[in-house]
Design an enzyme around this catalytic site. Structure first.
Site, PDB file in Angstrom:
ATOM      1  N   THR A  21      10.343  65.322  46.062  1.00 29.96           N
ATOM      2  CA  THR A  21      10.201  65.128  47.505  1.00 29.96           C
ATOM      3  C   THR A  21      10.471  63.671  47.834  1.00 29.96           C
ATOM      4  O   THR A  21       9.546  62.857  47.998  1.00 29.96           O
ATOM      5  CB  THR A  21       8.795  65.560  47.980  1.00 29.96           C
ATOM      6  OG1 THR A  21       8.526  66.880  47.485  1.00 29.96           O
ATOM      7  CG2 THR A  21       8.715  65.587  49.493  1.00 29.96           C
TER       8      THR A  21
ATOM      9  N   LYS B  53       9.257  68.798  41.270  1.00 27.18           N
ATOM     10  CA  LYS B  53       9.379  68.997  42.721  1.00 27.18           C
ATOM     11  C   LYS B  53       9.683  67.612  43.270  1.00 27.18           C
ATOM     12  O   LYS B  53       8.826  66.724  43.259  1.00 27.18           O
ATOM     13  CB  LYS B  53       8.070  69.551  43.273  1.00 27.18           C
ATOM     14  CG  LYS B  53       7.933  69.517  44.770  1.00 27.18           C
ATOM     15  CD  LYS B  53       6.830  70.491  45.174  1.00 27.18           C
ATOM     16  CE  LYS B  53       5.894  69.959  46.225  1.00 27.18           C
ATOM     17  NZ  LYS B  53       6.538  69.547  47.466  1.00 27.18           N
TER      18      LYS B  53
ATOM     19  N   TYR C 288       5.006  66.934  40.364  1.00 27.11           N
ATOM     20  CA  TYR C 288       5.098  66.848  41.829  1.00 27.11           C
ATOM     21  C   TYR C 288       5.255  65.372  42.189  1.00 27.11           C
ATOM     22  O   TYR C 288       4.306  64.609  42.143  1.00 27.11           O
ATOM     23  CB  TYR C 288       3.848  67.458  42.455  1.00 27.11           C
ATOM     24  CG  TYR C 288       3.747  67.386  43.968  1.00 27.11           C
ATOM     25  CD1 TYR C 288       4.825  67.031  44.776  1.00 27.11           C
ATOM     26  CD2 TYR C 288       2.559  67.697  44.602  1.00 27.11           C
ATOM     27  CE1 TYR C 288       4.712  66.981  46.149  1.00 27.11           C
ATOM     28  CE2 TYR C 288       2.431  67.652  45.986  1.00 27.11           C
ATOM     29  CZ  TYR C 288       3.508  67.287  46.744  1.00 27.11           C
ATOM     30  OH  TYR C 288       3.403  67.219  48.119  1.00 27.11           O
TER      31      TYR C 288
ATOM     32  N   SER D 267       0.250  69.659  49.268  1.00 30.54           N
ATOM     33  CA  SER D 267      -0.094  68.871  50.458  1.00 30.54           C
ATOM     34  C   SER D 267      -0.269  69.794  51.658  1.00 30.54           C
ATOM     35  O   SER D 267      -1.208  69.662  52.442  1.00 30.54           O
ATOM     36  CB  SER D 267       1.014  67.873  50.786  1.00 30.54           C
ATOM     37  OG  SER D 267       1.402  67.169  49.646  1.00 30.54           O
ATOM     38  N   THR D 268       0.664  70.750  51.782  1.00 31.81           N
ATOM     39  CA  THR D 268       0.648  71.658  52.922  1.00 31.81           C
ATOM     40  C   THR D 268      -0.599  72.547  52.931  1.00 31.81           C
ATOM     41  O   THR D 268      -1.051  72.972  53.986  1.00 31.81           O
ATOM     42  CB  THR D 268       1.926  72.531  52.904  1.00 31.81           C
ATOM     43  OG1 THR D 268       3.057  71.666  52.789  1.00 31.81           O
ATOM     44  CG2 THR D 268       2.057  73.384  54.141  1.00 31.81           C
TER      45      THR D 268
HETATM   46  C1  NAY Z   1       3.526  70.309  49.546  1.00 31.70           C
HETATM   47  O1  NAY Z   1       2.983  70.005  48.487  1.00 31.70           O
HETATM   48  O2  NAY Z   1       3.003  71.074  50.337  1.00 31.70           O
HETATM   49  C2  NAY Z   1       4.801  69.678  49.855  1.00 31.70           C
HETATM   50  O3  NAY Z   1       5.015  68.546  49.496  1.00 31.70           O
HETATM   51  C3  NAY Z   1       5.830  70.470  50.546  1.00 31.70           C
HETATM   52  C4  NAY Z   1       6.930  69.607  50.996  1.00 31.70           C
HETATM   53  C5  NAY Z   1       6.642  69.115  52.380  1.00 31.70           C
HETATM   54  N1  NAY Z   1       6.074  67.811  52.306  1.00 31.70           N
HETATM   55  C6  NAY Z   1       4.966  67.476  53.001  1.00 31.70           C
HETATM   56  C7  NAY Z   1       4.399  66.152  52.704  1.00 31.70           C
HETATM   57  O4  NAY Z   1       4.468  68.177  53.833  1.00 31.70           O
HETATM   58  O5  NAY Z   1       8.118  70.609  53.325  1.00 31.70           O
HETATM   59  C8  NAY Z   1       7.897  69.225  53.206  1.00 31.70           C
HETATM   60  C9  NAY Z   1       7.779  68.594  54.580  1.00 31.70           C
HETATM   61  O6  NAY Z   1       6.603  69.012  55.234  1.00 31.70           O
HETATM   62  C10 NAY Z   1       8.969  68.933  55.470  1.00 31.70           C
HETATM   63  O7  NAY Z   1      10.158  68.636  54.816  1.00 31.70           O
HETATM   64  C11 NAY Z   1       8.889  68.187  56.804  1.00 31.70           C
HETATM   65  O8  NAY Z   1       9.097  66.815  56.618  1.00 31.70           O
END
Ligand code: NAY
Length: 288
Positions: free
Chosen positions: A163, A161, A133, A44-45
């Site tokens: 989340t 992972k 994920y 996602s990032t």
């Molecule tokens: C990704 O695939 O990049 C992620 O899911 C990384 C996890 C992040 N989730 C999102 C949706 O960005 O690091 C978290 C998140 O940004 C952080 O905890 C702030 O809420």
């Protein structure tokens, strides 16, 4: 494969093309300065769901070329187009990525058999391991303990992972599947997940706060909960400020303060206005 992985940002130019020089700088900064154990690429990032298949391949190429064997690399290949997911899984595997990962299929309300078929189809096509994920808040896909167990039956599914703020489910998975890898996915909940004995974490804010995150993780593993709590508090002050100002553009702006050419986000994500840029700089000064 244990440890702390940065959910890698990608640098784009104003037109949305991959800025290879900037991407290489982000990779180096994470390895050399933040000293994370690995990189999670095209999550996602990485704005994965906003870019073309060719751009995803380009990013896999550049990151592997820059990182070499310095750290572990996980390639997120999940896509609603299963043919594309398979092609990307094969592509990243051929490049030497240590594992692949795939987001649960989303948007359509797939039933569990369809989700299972998606993972097994990807895995049947490659000689590599896979990390599920799971991010229910964004996908709407909530799997229970038994369903994770069914996916784990495929030995090539080495972990998840995770989340989600569901520590009951996290504890149940940990207890039931001690040999599978669990990565915590919410950076603001790293300590709570670490106490439950996760194997690592994957986070967006590690792009700028990786060293502190690693300390939290290691302190928790050593049972030094008081110190870890202090660092989680400092970290959460940072994360709260970042979330308030706009997650990905603010992390990019903070990277720029550190001298890293992090570029722009892809539309429809909007750029920070002048006040947002100023705020991001203040966040870097106050919280890092
Ligand atoms: C990704 O695939 O990049 C992620 O899911 C990384 C996890 C992040 N989730 C999102 C949706 O960005 O690091 C978290 C998140 O940004 C952080 O905890 C702030 O809420």
């Amino acid at each position: 494969m244990k440890g702390l992985y940065t959910a890698l940002m990608c640098s784009f130019d104003e037109k949305g093309n991959v800025n290879e020089k900037g991407l290489r700088e982000i990779v180096r900064y994470n390895i050399d300065v933040q000293q994370v154990d690995g990189l999670y690429v095209n999550g996602s990032t990485g704005e994965n769901f906003l870019i073309s298949k060719e751009q995803k391949k380009q990013i896999f190429d550049v990151v592997k070329n820059e990182a070499g064997d310095d750290v572990k690399l996980i390639a997120q290949v999940g896509a609603l187009n299963l043919d594309e997911a398979v092609e990307l899984a094969q592509y990243a595997t051929n490049l030497g990525y240590n594992a692949i990962s795939a987001v649960t299929p989303f948007y359509y309300k797939f039933d569990f058999d369809e989700i299972k078929d998606y993972y097994n189809t990807i895995l049947d096509s490659v000689d590599n391991d896979l990390i599920i994920y799971s991010i229910p808040a964004l996908t709407g896909v909530n799997m229970n303990l038994e369903q994770f167990g069914e996916l784990f039956e495929n030995e090539k599914v080495i972990g998840v992972k995770f989340t989600a703020p569901d520590f009951f489910l996290l504890e149940r998975i940990r207890h039931a599947y001690p040999d599978k890898l669990i990565y915590s996915g919410f950076d603001e909940m790293l300590l709570s997940a670490s106490v439950l004995n996760v194997d690592g974490a994957i986070g967006s804010t590690f792009n700028v706060n990786g060293r502190r995150a690693k300390q939290i993780f290691e302190l928790a593993q050593n049972g030094q909960i008081g110190e870890a709590r202090e660092l989680q508090k400092v970290t959460n002050d940072l994360i709260a400020a970042i979330l308030d100002n706009g997650l990905y553009p603010t992390i990019k702006e903070i990277l720029k303060v550190q001298g890293v050419d992090a570029g722009y986000c892809r539309k429809p994500m909007k750029a920070l206005d002048a006040a947002g840029v100023k705020q991001a700089k203040q966040i870097a000064e106050r919280h890092l």
